[in-house]
Design a protein around this motif. Structure first.
Motif: not given
Length: 389
Positions: A49-60
């Motif tokens: 899940p980490e890259p998914i969560l990071r992509a979500l966070h980076d995308g606001g």
């Protein structure tokens, strides 16, 4: 030729690394830019899940993680995920994982829109309120096809496997990223891939089959049949992983319209009886019922054989169908799937209870949709045969 209607609700996005665009996907669906990501503890431990969560966070996007999902999803997990959706103010849920995580996410998206618990809707005893929470599915296995279906399977507090379904339960988007399936170990690659093949076989041979279901199912069988053993032996082979992802999705679309049959009736009964992994259970069930099924729909089983790679050398359809059955059994055996259920503590002594569960209300839709009708005595025979290895 019977008339039919066909409608695919879910948008499908496929590509290597496609999950990296998840923030944009959420923005296209969400008003609040708040999501709940539903996954399972095993994937959390692997860091999936980490890259998914990071992509979500980076995308606001504000993301909340729910990971209390077991391989046999429970009504309790659905209720807890729904509570997180309500409390966080999220208007989008992402299911990341296999069928269990996606089923929890799909049903929680609807349960969150009212005050009733998941079991209120078991076997559609009551209708859901109109869907208020969008849903995105990101499968990490290639098996259930849950990313494109409007049904879920879950267990009640009494450990009874039941169904939930609604047109709104169909996800708004399915993101197929073969890189996310490459970590799946060989035994689960085999079990989930065989599950997808069984989906396609039962949909095309079943009572509700039509031209659209045939097109989806036969291409799914072709893709899955040619890639399954490669993916089992070469887990990082993204061509094979991609073919499995597409095949499982197409098979999911096929059962969404055509349903399943006797193998899923038996497989779900095994899940209730001995908590046997779903993909393994349905593969074992079709292994033992394939030949019995053929005579009820020989032409469809001949087409299945061709899709499985059996060479048509001018033999009649019955011979071709029989060769398809042998090819399926060969795939099961070569995949390494364990056919004996002795390791689960099951034996012929459990056959009566096994056959009884096959005839339960929750398994009737699958049993009744099968191309060949089954008697109580035939179900008893299947039970004894499957548990006697």
């Amino acid at each position: 030729m019977n008339g039919f209607e066909f409608q695919a609700k879910t948008k499908v996005a496929f590509g290597i690394g496609r999950s990296n665009q998840i923030a944009d996907d959420v923005k296209a669906l969400s008003r609040t830019y708040k999501v709940v990501l539903v996954t399972d503890p095993g994937l959390v431990q692997l860091g999936v899940p980490e890259p998914i969560l990071r992509a979500l966070h980076d995308g606001g996007i504000e993301a909340h993680l729910f990971s209390d999902v077991q391989s046999d999803p429970s009504s309790t997990s659905i209720d807890q995920a729904a509570a997180m959706i309500r409390e966080s103010g999220a208007d989008c849920v992402i299911g990341l994982g296999g069928g269990s995580a996606m089923d929890v996410a799909k049903m929680a998206a609807l349960v969150a829109g009212d005050v009733h618990p998941a079991e209120h809707y078991a076997l559609m005893a009551h209708s859901f309120q109109p869907k208020q929470v969008k849903s995105i599915m990101i499968p990490t296995t290639s098996g259930t096809g849950a990313e494109v279906t409007s049904t879920v399977v879950f267990s009640t507090t009494e450990k009874r496997k039941v169904w939930g379904w609604d047109a709104d339960m169909g996800p708004d988007l399915a993101v197929l990223d073969p890189t996310l399936t490459a970590l799946l170990p060989p035994h689960l690659t085999a079990a989930t891939g065989l599950d997808a093949i069984v989906h396609a076989i039962e949909a095309v041979a079943g009572k509700r089959s039509n031209a659209m279901i045939r097109a989806l199912s036969l291409e799914a069988i072709r893709l899955l049949g040619q890639s399954l053993l490669i993916a089992v032996k070469e887990p990082a082979n993204l061509q094979a992983r991609g073919d499995l992802s597409l095949g499982a999705m197409l098979a999911g679309m096929a059962i969404e319209q055509g349903g399943t049959g006797i193998a899923h009736c038996i497989g779900h009964a095994l899940g209730t009886l001995g908590r046997v992994h779903h993909g393994r259970a349905v593969a074992i069930a079709l292994y033992d019922t394939y030949d019995w099924n053929i005579e009820a729909n020989v032409p469809a089983h001949a087409d299945i054989a061709r899709a499985l790679g059996v060479i048509d050398q001018g033999q009649d359809d019955l011979a071709l169908a029989g060769a398809g059955a042998a090819r399926f059994r060969q795939l099961v055996e070569a995949s390494g799937l364990q056919l004996s259920l002795a390791g689960e503590g099951l034996s012929a002594a459990d056959a009566d209870r096994f056959a009884e569960i096959m005839q339960a209300e929750e398994n009737a839709p699958m049993r009744n949709n099968n191309c060949r009708a089954s008697s109580a005595s035939e179900l008893q025979q299947f039970a004894h045969h499957i548990l006697s290895r």
